[in-house]
Design an enzyme around this catalytic site. Structure first.
Site, short mmCIF file in Angstrom:
data_model
loop_
_atom_site.label_atom_id
_atom_site.label_comp_id
_atom_site.label_asym_id
_atom_site.label_seq_id
_atom_site.Cartn_x
_atom_site.Cartn_y
_atom_site.Cartn_z
N ARG A 14 -3.22 -9.56 5.84
CA ARG A 14 -3.74 -9.68 4.47
C ARG A 14 -2.63 -9.24 3.53
NH1 ARG A 14 -6.02 -6.30 0.71
NH2 ARG A 14 -7.59 -7.21 -0.66
N LYS B 285 0.81 -1.22 0.00
CA LYS B 285 0.00 0.00 0.00
C LYS B 285 0.84 1.27 0.00
CE LYS B 285 -4.37 -1.79 1.74
NZ LYS B 285 -5.32 -1.86 2.87
C1 8Y4 Z 1 -1.26 -1.61 -3.64
C2 8Y4 Z 1 -1.76 -2.79 -3.19
C3 8Y4 Z 1 -2.01 -0.46 -3.49
C4 8Y4 Z 1 -3.00 -2.85 -2.61
C5 8Y4 Z 1 -3.25 -0.54 -2.91
C6 8Y4 Z 1 -3.76 -1.71 -2.46
C7 8Y4 Z 1 -8.03 -4.19 2.85
C8 8Y4 Z 1 -9.10 -5.05 2.53
C9 8Y4 Z 1 -8.37 -4.06 0.74
C10 8Y4 Z 1 -7.63 -4.09 4.22
C11 8Y4 Z 1 -9.36 -5.68 4.71
C12 8Y4 Z 1 -5.71 -2.71 -1.33
C13 8Y4 Z 1 -10.32 -5.66 0.44
C14 8Y4 Z 1 -7.09 -2.30 -0.99
N1 8Y4 Z 1 -7.58 -3.59 1.71
N2 8Y4 Z 1 -9.75 -5.79 3.44
N3 8Y4 Z 1 -9.30 -4.95 1.20
N4 8Y4 Z 1 -8.33 -4.86 5.11
N5 8Y4 Z 1 -9.99 -6.40 5.67
N6 8Y4 Z 1 -5.02 -1.71 -1.93
O1 8Y4 Z 1 -6.72 -3.35 4.61
O2 8Y4 Z 1 -5.28 -3.81 -1.12
S1 8Y4 Z 1 -8.30 -3.61 -0.95
#
Ligand code: 8Y4
Length: 259
Positions: free
Chosen positions: A238, A204
């Site tokens: 996660r 992230k």
């Molecule tokens: C790079 C990689 C940039 C990933 C952005 C992202 C969470 C979640 C997401 C979390 C829970 C994401 C579905 C966003 N984040 N569920 N989901 N907790 N419980 N972004 O932090 O991965 S999606």
């Protein structure tokens, strides 16, 4: 918890069947690397992402939930806010509802209760489309904690027992990088709510902005946060990089179980 993304950006390559096979192979690899849960999502939460109808979302996730349930020994987490998707994927073998909207959509509390499944409640303000518009908090940790307590109370009111709830600070959701770092630092105060914590920081932007790294170069930063999250008592991570994260967790466990 390994992340399996099934949002198709194009149907131009191999088509539905090879996409399903590729997803299954990815899930299998994450399970072999030590993931005990696989998070399957069919709705992109990226800012600006197109709205997906409940039927479209279900058509994306149902086949993969069904195949994983039949072929792999993992708990299937369904990343959804959609009542119909909760009900149908529970029937197909899902083991956890992971809702970034914490069951705030119409009908979501009742649908989740009807499945009898455990639920992960995550903190977010607003919607993915507008959540990053100048987020501001008077008392970040207090407001996140208060929100999660309120959602737990709503769950109790529809018969979802506290014992079925996992809580998540919601890193990257309606938070600046400083908010994310501060919330991470003070994560332990959320233990007062009495439920296991799930942390999602893999790749992230809080890593990207702290280290000035593009998304493909955030592994070491993510592993540092994974180690720190475990040290702060987080119970589920996660992540995209399951094998690497499992080594981190096993190494910590080896030390913590020494005499
Ligand atoms: C790079 C990689 C940039 C990933 C952005 C992202 C969470 C979640 C997401 C979390 C829970 C994401 C579905 C966003 N984040 N569920 N989901 N907790 N419980 N972004 O932090 O991965 S999606």
């Amino acid at each position: 918890m390994g992340i399996l993304n099934v949002t198709p950006d194009s149907f131009s390559d191999g088509g539905r069947f090879s996409q399903l096979d590729a997803a299954l192979r990815h899930a299998e690899a994450m399970a072999a690397a030590g993931a005990t849960l696989i998070d399957v999502g069919g709705e992109s939460t990226r800012p600006g992402a197109r709205m997906v109808s409940p039927l479209e979302e279900l058509e994306r996730v149902a086949p993969i939930v069904e195949r994983i349930a039949r072929e792999l020994d993992v708990i299937i987490s369904v990343d959804t806010s959609t009542p119909a998707v909760m009900r149908e994927t529970a029937r197909l073998g899902a083991g956890l509802i992971n809702d970034v909207r914490a069951l705030r959509r119409d009908g979501a509390l009742d649908a989740a209760a009807a499945t009898g499944l455990p639920v992960c409640l995550m903190h977010m303000r607003g919607e993915p489309g507008n959540m990053q518009d100048n987020p501001h908090y008077e008392d970040l940790v207090g407001e996140v904690s208060g929100f999660l307590a309120e959602r737990m109370a709503q769950c109790a009111a529809v018969g979802i027992a506290a014992q079925k709830i996992i809580l998540d600070p919601g890193f990257g959701f309606a938070k600046t990088v400083q908010h994310n770092l501060s919330l991470f630092k003070h994560m332990e105060s959320l233990h007062l709510l009495g439920r296991p914590l799930l942390v999602g920081v893999s790749r992230k932007s809080m890593i990207g902005l702290a280290l000035n790294r593009p998304v493909g170069e955030r592994l070491y930063g993510g592993l540092a946060l994974a180690a720190l999250a475990v040290t702060k008592g987080a119970r589920i991570l996660r992540v995209h990089d399951v094998a690497e994260t499992v080594d981190v967790v096993r190494m910590i466990t080896a030390v913590e179980s020494a005499e």
